[in-house]
Design a protein around this motif. Structure first.
Motif, mmCIF file in Angstrom:
data_model
loop_
_atom_site.group_PDB
_atom_site.id
_atom_site.type_symbol
_atom_site.label_atom_id
_atom_site.label_comp_id
_atom_site.label_asym_id
_atom_site.label_seq_id
_atom_site.Cartn_x
_atom_site.Cartn_y
_atom_site.Cartn_z
ATOM 1 N N ARG A 15 0.830 -1.114 -0.020
ATOM 2 C CA ARG A 15 -0.128 0.006 0.078
ATOM 3 C C ARG A 15 0.786 1.175 -0.189
ATOM 4 O O ARG A 15 1.701 1.411 0.989
ATOM 5 C CB ARG A 15 -1.130 0.101 1.079
ATOM 6 N N CYS A 27 5.524 1.933 0.458
ATOM 7 C CA CYS A 27 5.017 1.022 1.467
ATOM 8 C C CYS A 27 4.494 1.621 2.755
ATOM 9 O O CYS A 27 5.261 1.594 3.763
ATOM 10 C CB CYS A 27 5.549 -0.340 1.616
ATOM 11 N N LYS A 41 -0.689 -8.465 7.585
ATOM 12 C CA LYS A 41 -0.173 -6.858 7.431
ATOM 13 C C LYS A 41 0.870 -6.440 8.162
ATOM 14 O O LYS A 41 0.998 -6.696 9.235
ATOM 15 C CB LYS A 41 -1.357 -6.051 7.720
ATOM 16 N N ILE A 60 -8.713 -5.586 0.304
ATOM 17 C CA ILE A 60 -7.517 -4.813 -0.752
ATOM 18 C C ILE A 60 -8.277 -4.986 -2.261
ATOM 19 O O ILE A 60 -8.267 -5.778 -2.684
ATOM 20 C CB ILE A 60 -6.252 -5.726 -0.743
ATOM 21 N N PRO A 65 -8.422 2.481 -5.009
ATOM 22 C CA PRO A 65 -7.291 2.682 -4.155
ATOM 23 C C PRO A 65 -8.168 3.522 -3.158
ATOM 24 O O PRO A 65 -9.311 4.043 -3.244
ATOM 25 C CB PRO A 65 -6.429 3.752 -4.963
ATOM 26 N N TYR A 73 -3.674 6.254 -1.402
ATOM 27 C CA TYR A 73 -3.206 4.922 -0.917
ATOM 28 C C TYR A 73 -3.543 3.826 -2.169
ATOM 29 O O TYR A 73 -4.241 3.223 -1.717
ATOM 30 C CB TYR A 73 -3.788 4.563 0.168
ATOM 31 N N HIS A 75 -2.781 0.237 -3.990
ATOM 32 C CA HIS A 75 -2.344 -0.832 -3.678
ATOM 33 C C HIS A 75 -1.440 -1.511 -5.003
ATOM 34 O O HIS A 75 -2.053 -1.542 -6.016
ATOM 35 C CB HIS A 75 -3.542 -1.962 -3.339
#
Length: 126
Positions: A15, A27, A41, A60, A65, A73, A75
């Motif tokens: 992310r 990230c 996570k 996810i 996003p 943010y 992914h």
């Protein structure tokens, strides 16, 4: 995370964090999904000043996003790991508190946090 040693990693997602259209961190967290469908996570905890890992039930959506025009943010799949079926071999932590999750084939992720800029990054190492 050691309970996942010997399991295949079926998905690896980073992310990212973008601020006002500029990449701040590649990230803010990493998601690893294992063959038993458990999602982990990995994130840097600003309060304890160390990397942590926990089970997650977050959804996810690579094509949808989080965030808005100011805080964004997205992914992104970590292509060297995503759907590669590599076996998780544990992780190491260096004296700077950087984490390196290790995988079969000699591949690892190197996770760093720079406190001066509050930037977290990952790098794939082979």
């Amino acid at each position: 995370m050691n309970q996942f040693i010997g399991q295949k990693c079926s998905e690896a997602i980073a992310r990212e964090f973008w601020l006002h259209g500029e990449l701040v961190s590649n990230c803010c967290c990493i998601f690893l999904r294992f063959e038993n469908d458990t999602l982990i996570k990995i994130f840097y905890n600003d309060e304890s000043h160390c990397w942590e890992a926990e089970e997650s039930d977050e959804k996810i959506f690579v094509n949808n996003p989080l965030g808005d025009a100011e805080f964004f943010y997205p992914h992104k799949a970590i292509s060297a790991l995503d759907n590669a079926g590599l076996i998780f071999n544990g992780y190491t932590e260096d004296h700077f508190r950087n984490w390196s999750p290790k995988f079969s084939g000699g591949l690892s992720l190197h996770l760093t946090h720079r406190q001066s800029t509050d930037e977290t990054r990952y790098e794939v190492r082979i």
